[in-house]
Every structure is written in C-alpha cells, then in structure tokens.
Design a protein around this motif. Structure first.
Motif, short mmCIF file in Angstrom:
data_model
loop_
_atom_site.label_atom_id
_atom_site.label_comp_id
_atom_site.label_asym_id
_atom_site.label_seq_id
_atom_site.Cartn_x
_atom_site.Cartn_y
_atom_site.Cartn_z
N ILE A 96 0.85 -1.20 0.00
CA ILE A 96 0.00 0.00 0.00
C ILE A 96 0.88 1.24 0.00
N ASN A 97 0.35 2.33 -0.54
CA ASN A 97 1.01 3.63 -0.49
C ASN A 97 0.37 4.47 0.61
N LEU A 98 1.19 5.20 1.35
CA LEU A 98 0.64 6.11 2.35
C LEU A 98 -0.02 7.29 1.65
N THR A 99 -1.12 7.74 2.18
CA THR A 99 -1.86 8.88 1.64
C THR A 99 -2.27 9.78 2.80
N SER A 100 -2.80 10.93 2.47
CA SER A 100 -3.26 11.85 3.52
C SER A 100 -4.41 11.22 4.32
N GLU A 101 -5.12 10.26 3.70
CA GLU A 101 -6.24 9.62 4.38
C GLU A 101 -5.81 8.52 5.35
N ASN A 102 -4.70 7.82 5.05
CA ASN A 102 -4.35 6.67 5.90
C ASN A 102 -3.08 6.86 6.74
N ILE A 103 -2.36 7.96 6.55
CA ILE A 103 -1.05 8.10 7.19
C ILE A 103 -1.11 8.13 8.72
N GLN A 104 -2.21 8.61 9.27
CA GLN A 104 -2.29 8.70 10.73
C GLN A 104 -2.49 7.35 11.40
N ARG A 162 5.02 16.23 3.03
CA ARG A 162 5.70 15.94 1.76
C ARG A 162 4.78 15.25 0.74
N LEU A 163 3.76 14.56 1.19
CA LEU A 163 2.93 13.78 0.28
C LEU A 163 2.34 14.63 -0.84
N LYS A 164 1.96 15.84 -0.50
CA LYS A 164 1.37 16.72 -1.52
C LYS A 164 2.40 17.21 -2.54
N GLU A 165 3.68 16.95 -2.27
CA GLU A 165 4.76 17.33 -3.18
C GLU A 165 5.18 16.17 -4.09
N GLY A 166 4.44 15.07 -4.03
CA GLY A 166 4.75 13.92 -4.88
C GLY A 166 5.59 12.85 -4.21
#
Length: 249
Positions: free
Chosen positions: A6-14, A41-45
């Motif tokens: 899985i990739n970490l996202t703003s929805e699951n990172i916490q 950093r996620l929003k920066e790619g």
C-alpha cells in the motif's frame, strides 16, 4: 497469495505503521516526527510504499525537485530509502518495490532515478550492489568517497551541488545537520545532545526545516550529516562511541 503493498496517503497516514521502528500503540516521538514530516511531503509527490503488515519492508522516493537533498538535475526521481529486513528478506520484496518505483518513473515521463551511494557501503544507505543489478551507475562523486548513482532513461545525468561537493564549513566545532525524515533521528539527536552536555563538548545541532535549506546544504545528505573541524565526516547516524572516535581524530 501475492504480497499486498500500500502507499501512504493523507487519508491513511495517521493510522498506518511507518515500518522503520516496530512499536506498540505507545507514542514514539521519532515516529510521530516522521509522520508529520511525511504528511507535509505527500502533496509534493513524495511516495512511501510499504508491505501491508507491521514489518520493515518499504521504499521511499520523491521528485528530485522537491527532494530534501543537495542534488541538481532535471526531471529525476530521488530514492531516499529501500529497506527490507528480518524474516522478510529473500522473498523478492525489494525487487518488487524497486520495479514499482522504476515503472512509476517511466509512466510519469521522468528522465531517471537517482540515489546517494558511497565507495564503501554505508549502514544507512540503500544496498548499492543491489541497485547496480538494475543498471544504476555512478554519475558523480565527491572527494570524500560519496557517490551519486543513477539509472538514466534518456542519457541525462543529475549531479551534486557545488556546495555539497566542497563539503566544508567555517565552523570548526562539531556540527550536525538533520531533518525528521527518519524516525531514528529524534532519539539519536537527543542522545548526542545529552552526551555532549555531559562531556562539555561544544556542538551545534542544525535542523533542516525547508526544501531551500536542504538544497543549500554544504554536504551530501540523505537526512543527516556530520562536520568536525570544518570537514564533513559521515551521513551515518552515530552513537556516542562513534562520535568520540570522530572527535579524537
């Protein structure tokens, strides 16, 4: 059964485990500092891809333009870390993760992928021999044996900044540059600060807070760098015993 990544996202990172430090539900300051750094950093790619278990199996990379490293180049991906440990080794996970990164780079129209290396393998850098099997080669070097490895898709080459290659600062005292990308850094810095205080060692701990600061660093850097007597020493996270050896040179 195929491995699930899985990739970490703003929805699951916490709620997701960050791989490097295996902990219980008790809050760990280094992990939480990493989680905050990564969230920004996620929003920066920035990409953090992991095996969907509580284990140390992951890859971490970002567009070179937004990677916190003093490396220049057009349209590259910078690979911070590829790590597989313990019982998960020799299962092909490292290959799967790297192939995902390379395919991601190609589909995004990138010129290639690069990473920090050294003539002698460093403990806190991805396995260079493994990367070379995929075609990574040395494209730039420093006078203190660090190397920039790259797999180019179009024959272009990234490079260290001139300031990073110089690897010198005016300050002669112990100086440590760091950011909070790695969850081990918080406890490492706290340990070294305590050691320096107890032993009356003059030391400067300089946290890197922004992309501009990272791009302007006076040494090669993956998230940590040590100077002493004005000269760069290592990117390795070190303990007080290793620090003493540096100070006694």
């Amino acid at each position: 059964m195929m491995a699930e990544f899985i990739n970490l996202t703003s929805e699951n990172i916490q709620r997701e485990h960050l791989c490097c430090i295996i902990r219980s539900k008790k809050i760990h300051p280094g992990v939480e500092a990493k989680r905050q750094w990564l969230s920004d950093r996620l929003k920066e790619g920035h990409v953090f891809r992991k095996l969907n278990t509580k284990s140390t199996v992951f890859i971490e990379y970002a567009p070179l333009e937004t990677a916190w490293v003093p490396i220049e180049g057009d349209n590259y991906i910078y690979l911070y870390c590829l790590w597989v440990t313990g019982s998960d080794t020799k299962k092909g996970y490292g290959r799967e993760l790297l192939e995902y990164c390379l395919e991601n780079a190609k589909k995004s129209g990138k010129s290639g992928v690069c990473m920090l290396g050294s003539k002698r393998q460093k403990a806190w850098l991805a396995n260079q021999e493994f990367m070379k099997k995929f075609g990574f080669e040395v494209v730039d070097t420093t006078d203190n044996d660090y190397e920039l490895l790259a797999l180019s898709f179009d024959k272009s080459k990234p490079r260290f900044t001139k300031k990073a290659k110089k690897s010198k600062i005016e300050n002669q005292e112990l100086t440590i540059y760091y950011d909070m990308q790695c969850p081990f850094i918080y406890q490492n810095i706290e340990s070294l600060k305590e050691y320096c205080d107890q032993n009356h060692i003059m030391a400067f701990f300089k946290q890197v807070h922004s992309l501009d600061e990272a791009k302007d660093l006076p040494c090669v850097f993956n998230n940590y760098g040590i100077f002493y007597k004005g000269s760069f020493q290592t990117v390795n996270l070190i303990n007080p015993e290793s620090l003493t050896k540096i100070l006694n040179k």
